[in-house]
Design a protein around this motif. Structure first.
Motif, PDB file in Angstrom:
ATOM      1  N   ASP A 627     -42.827 -10.279 -79.258  1.00 27.19           N
ATOM      2  CA  ASP A 627     -43.227 -11.530 -78.626  1.00 27.19           C
ATOM      3  C   ASP A 627     -44.389 -11.319 -77.664  1.00 27.19           C
ATOM      4  N   ASN A 777     -34.428 -16.014 -86.499  1.00 29.94           N
ATOM      5  CA  ASN A 777     -33.072 -16.411 -86.132  1.00 29.94           C
ATOM      6  C   ASN A 777     -32.190 -16.394 -87.373  1.00 29.94           C
ATOM      7  N   ASP A 815     -35.922 -14.414 -76.288  1.00 32.75           N
ATOM      8  CA  ASP A 815     -36.593 -15.526 -75.611  1.00 32.75           C
ATOM      9  C   ASP A 815     -36.460 -16.856 -76.347  1.00 32.75           C
ATOM     10  N   ARG A 816     -35.542 -16.946 -77.328  1.00 29.38           N
ATOM     11  CA  ARG A 816     -35.311 -18.216 -78.016  1.00 29.38           C
ATOM     12  C   ARG A 816     -34.014 -18.880 -77.566  1.00 29.38           C
ATOM     13  N   GLU A 819     -34.271 -22.670 -76.123  1.00 26.71           N
ATOM     14  CA  GLU A 819     -34.447 -23.805 -77.024  1.00 26.71           C
ATOM     15  C   GLU A 819     -33.171 -24.122 -77.800  1.00 26.71           C
TER      16      GLU A 819
END
Length: 997
Positions: A627, A777, A815-816, A819
């Motif tokens: 990322d 994901n 870091d997802r 959301e």
């Protein structure tokens, strides 16, 4: 490991040094002044490094059997300088050279903890100590030490040298200081014992007052543990004692080297040449990969009688040695100790005893050894194991998992697991001289503890084909690689030897040959690259879909290796005058896109328009998820192969070309693996044509009704890897039919189509490979079923796809989380989906637990840590939060002047003033303290409503202030000062809002 994780302080052990070292040497005089180190050791060694052909700083006589001064080699010159310093120390000080060696070899001193201070922190402190304007030339040079100076490039990339350049302009003294080596050590111990800036600055300030600039330069190098004097620790050790290096290898203790080997005529006893229980040693390391497997096998010296070598999987963890010794003073009668490869002790983390409440590992080792085992030393790897996936996870999570295990030993989340692959000491006997095969047999004394304490498996092999087969499994599982070991070998302390060799899957070789990337940014280098761009940010071309013309570049990787001097010269020649300084406030997003939004990950020092730049051909080991780059992927171990003078940025690699190339390479490897595997099978002639296989179709599956048909998955792509068990059982084929019936498309890889949704709820080979790459994901099949059911309930309404919820996710990319979490409330209640009875019960239970937890106020220690963290961010240039604006100020709000009797304004009268009440509440929100009395000695501001006070009232108020005891007179300002400061988000000058008569 997590780089910014707050760790508990290591356990402090009070040890009686006289008892532990009864024969330790004693100095007859005080230590030498600190400046003698740089005048007679550091500086002469540095000069030899720069000018190896000059005359020797030696006083030896030149005779027929001695070389002349000009004939001495640089190595002999260095030895001569070191020998003279050691001789002088023995003569003038004594035999205890430990105080000096702590400063000469600071990176080998394990007794002093890390300072927690790098170049940026030291630069900020020096700016404060010398009261330099950050925007001045010297302030700029200290805070931007890698960049060329505003007036010259001298010392760029050398932080200590840059400090000397600034310090020499404003020295507190020009002559050498009076601090002794012993006194410097005492101050450095205090510096290492604290991480608070307000405690570190006074120590550095004292160094600044008592040292000249050159002394300070060497002191900074000692703090950074980057001496760069041109002489290795091996040379230093050898000149002190012929056995010094050997003792350091088996003990990692600079103190032992200095105190046990102070007489060069007394050699190290044979009993002390091997490893010692409860004493850290330097482990054996694996040799780097050779060019061919055949050559690697031959290096292990196989024989016809014994042609076997061993293959082990290379683990992605931290190399760790475990020591266990009998100790009746500790509960359980056994004491444990853990050290990393870098000799850092982790006993505080993994435990010192079986009943250690803070032991993330040892509390599970009560029955881990057979009867009769009293003491041992094990070599292995500490990894993070995820019980839910039943697989190891990324190395960076190890310390977080250990701390979680300390808090809850029965957690179902990731936990540390120790994989043992060698035993080096057993019941008082050193086993390093035995063969690896014999040592492995000795591991029978271990009783493995499932998924906590296990013996690492190995496979016997004799041919290269067996290595290739294991390597294919490594690629499939996305593992680190392999280690080949010679079972006939002894354990070699602190060596890289051919008896152990690493094999990593360089499966992207074809890929790396053709990566032509655009240079879009540059980073200033250190050392010999100081003042020049030493590494480069490379990007992939973004094409305009309407015109197929390039628009900009996305950051993709950072390349610093492989460039020759001619390459750097060619890049400078082609790009001269075209580089621009990167402005974080105005990033050139029209030309370059970085990742991280405002964080601007991997931000370069300089940038260049792609149309003005060069194209470089980059070779790499593999492609991995990251990322830190806008592409979301990057190259592992990239290096420049050559400059592509025949190409410009329009012909460099684009994003789509990269994705196509990556997909083709992966497909080729799959086909290659398939062909190799089938080549070993007995071929059978087919008489019946193989029927066409349709994705999602299986004759054994009797799925008459798979769900309502609709278009909820229209224009979505799916890669389904497993069946479903909750909320209802469905086979992989049924799930695929369900998706297709509702408008979705099925693919058998996650790279065949863009934005593919990966579906799985258990770990298989494919899932493990995808988890290792961590570039997507993974959603549980329950989400598919919930989507269909929700739209069935909402029949007649437009088809709507449900957002992902935490309960739907099998794996979430880094870091997802945010959301995903925004789709449920704090108690995991969905905003978009109907909740069934069992879920509702769970939510209500969670609400009750949360309420109980919230009843506990934030403890002062945690509050102090939060405040310190925010203040550190503010000092680093971040904008202060609005709730921090009036932090540290004390306000008194006044709506009427004090009476003649001196009676203060009542609180009731103040509250009745609505405007003043609003200002008071705003001040409270912005962290101001509110005083209830004008007599409060800590009041910093008196805020008045000028609409309710007459000129006589203000005059009376000023008279009261003038009569206050002491020199601390608060500001007398109108409410406008507080209101305007709040609106502007910063403290405004009080003089503009001062209340006049």
């Amino acid at each position: 490991m997590d780089s910014d994780e707050i760790l508990p302080e290591p356990r402090v052990v009070e040890e009686n040094l006289d008892e532990k070292y009864p024969n330790r040497p004693r100095n007859s005089s005080s230590t030498l002044p600190f400046h003698e180190l740089y005048l007679n050791l550091f500086h002469p060694l540095s000069q030899i490094k720069k000018k190896p052909a000059t005359t020797a700083p030696s006083r030896r006589k030149v005779g027929p059997h001695n070389k002349s001064a000009t004939q001495l080699s640089p190595y002999e010159l260095r030895r001569d300088v070191i020998a003279r310093f050691i001789s002088r120390w023995r003569k003038e000080v004594g035999n205890d050279i430990y105080p000096a060696f702590r400063l000469i070899l600071p990176d080998k001193d394990r007794d002093r903890p890390m300072y927690g201070m790098k170049e940026k922190v030291i630069g900020k402190m020096l700016v404060k100590i010398m009261k330099i304007n950050k925007e001045s030339e010297d302030g700029y040079n200290l805070l931007n030490w890698k960049l060329p100076g505003q007036s010259s490039t001298r010392m760029a990339g050398d932080f200590a040298g840059r400090c000397y350049d600034v310090l020499s302009k404003r020295p507190m003294r020009t002559e050498p200081g009076d601090m002794s080596i012993e006194e410097v050590n005492e101050k450095l111990d205090k510096l290492a014992a604290t991480s608070k800036e307000d405690e570190q600055i006074p120590i550095l300030a004292e160094f600044y007052r008592r040292m000249n600039p050159e002394e300070l330069m060497w002191l900074i190098r000692i703090i950074l543990r980057q001496m760069k004097v041109g002489a290795s620790e091996r040379t230093m050790f050898h000149m002190w004692h012929p056995d010094a290096e050997n003792l350091y290898t088996v003990s990692s203790s600079l103190r032992r080297v200095c105190w046990e080997l102070y007489d060069p005529n007394i050699r190290l006893e044979a009993a002390n040449r091997g490893i010692t229980l409860m004493q850290c040693f330097q482990p054996q390391l694996a040799q780097f990969q050779m060019h061919s497997f055949d050559k690697m096998i031959m290096r292990m010296q196989p024989t016809e009688e014994d042609p076997v070598f061993w293959i082990e999987e290379k683990l992605d963890g931290e190399r760790m040695q475990l020591h266990m010794a009998p100790d009746d003073t500790i509960a359980g009668g056994r004491r444990f100790a853990f050290w990393s490869r870098k000799a850092k002790e982790y006993t505080y983390l993994y435990g010192e005893g079986i009943y250690d409440d803070k032991g993330a590992l040892t509390r599970h080792l009560k029955d881990a050894f057979v009867d009769g085992v009293q003491s041992l030393i094990l070599d292995g790897e500490m990894v993070t194991w995820d019980p839910e996936q039943d697989a190891p996870v990324a190395f960076g999570t190890l310390k977080t998992a250990a701390l979680a295990e300390q808090r809850n030993p029965f957690t179902t989340g990731p936990r540390p697991m120790f994989r043992v692959f060698d035993i080096l000491y057993l019941n008082g006997e050193d086993l390093t001289k035995y063969t690896l095969r014999d040592r492995r047999n000795a591991l029978k004394v271990i009783r493995p503890v499932h998924r906590r304490f296990e013996i690492h498996p190995y496979q016997e092999a004799t041919t290269t084909a067996e290595i290739e087969a294991c390597l294919r499994n490594v690629v499939a599982e996305a593992s680190e690689g392999l280690v080949l070991k010679n079972p006939r070998s002894q354990y070699r302390l602190n060596e890289r030897h051919d008896d152990w060799m690493k094999v990593k899957p360089e499966y992207m070789t074809e890929f790396g040959e053709s990566l032509d990337l655009v240079v879009v940014g540059g980073y200033y280098g250190q050392g010999h690259r100081g003042g020049h761009l030493g590494s480069f940010l490379c990007g992939l071309r973004v094409d305009d879909p309407k015109s197929s013309q390039p628009m900009k570049c996305w950051s993709f990787c950072k390349v610093g290796g492989g460039f020759t001097a001619a390459d750097y010269q060619e890049i400078r020649h082609h790009t001269d005058g075209k580089w621009m300084k990167w402005d974080p406030k105005k990033p050139p997003t029209d030309f370059i896109e970085l990742s991280g939004g405002d964080a601007q990950n991997e931000r370069p020092d300089m940038w260049i328009k792609p149309s003005d730049s060069v194209v470089v051909c980059v070779k790499a080991a593999s492609v991995g998820v990251s990322d830190m780059f806008r592409m979301g992927q990057t190259l592992r171990f990239p290096r420049s192969k050559k400059l592509r003078k025949d190409k410009n940025w329009k012909s460099a690699l684009s994003i789509q070309e990269f994705l196509d190339l990556k997909s083709n390479v992966e497909q080729e490897h799959q086909e290659k693996e398939f062909n190799i595997d089938n080549s070993r099978r007995k071929r059978v002639k087919r008489t019946v044509k193989k029927p066409l296989t349709i994705a999602g179709y299986d004759e054994k599956d009797n799925a008459q009704y798979i769900g309502p048909s609709g278009r909820i998955f229209d224009q979505l792509n799916f890669f389904i890897m497993t069946d479903a068990s909750v909320p209802e059982k469905k086979s992989k084929g049924e799930l695929e039919q369900l998706v297709k019936a509702n408008g979705g498309k099925i693919y058998q890889t996650n790279t065949a189509a863009p934005n593919t949704i990966c579906i799985a709820e258990r770990r298989t080979v494919k899932v493990a490979s995808l988890l290792k790459s961590a570039n997507s994901n993974i959603v549980k099949p329950s989400w598919l079923i919930d989507c269909v059911k929700q739209n069935e309930k909402d029949a007649g309404l437009p088809d709507l796809i449900l957002p992902f919820e935490p309960r739907h996710m099998f794996f979430i990319m880094e870091d997802r989380d945010e959301e995903i979490n925004i789709n449920v409330d704090p108690f995991n209640d969905s905003y978009a989906r109907d909740t069934h009875v069992d879920e509702l019960k769970e939510i209500l239970n969670q609400m009750e637990i949360t309420q109980q937890q919230n009843n506990n106020p934030l403890d002062p220690h945690t509050l102090h840590k939060v405040e310190s963290h925010i203040q550190t961010k503010i000092d680093s240039g971040y904008t202060a939060p609005c709730g921090w604006l009036f932090r540290g100020l004390r306000f008194f709000f006044c709506s009427q002047a004090p009476q003649a009797s001196g009676q203060e304004t009542s609180h009731k009268t103040q509250v009745e003033d609505a405007a003043l009440c609003l200002a008071r509440n705003t001040a409270r929100f912005a962290s101001a303290h509110i005083a209830t009395s004008l007599k409060d000695p800590d009041v910093t501001h008196i805020i008045v409503n000028t609409n309710t006070l007459s000129r006589e009232d203000i005059a009376s108020l000023r008279g009261s202030l003038a009569a206050r005891p002491g020199n601390k007179i608060p500001h007398l300002v109108s409410m406008d000062w507080a209101q305007e400061s709040w609106k502007n988000g910063t403290l405004l000058d009080e003089e503009r809002f001062s209340v006049s008569r």
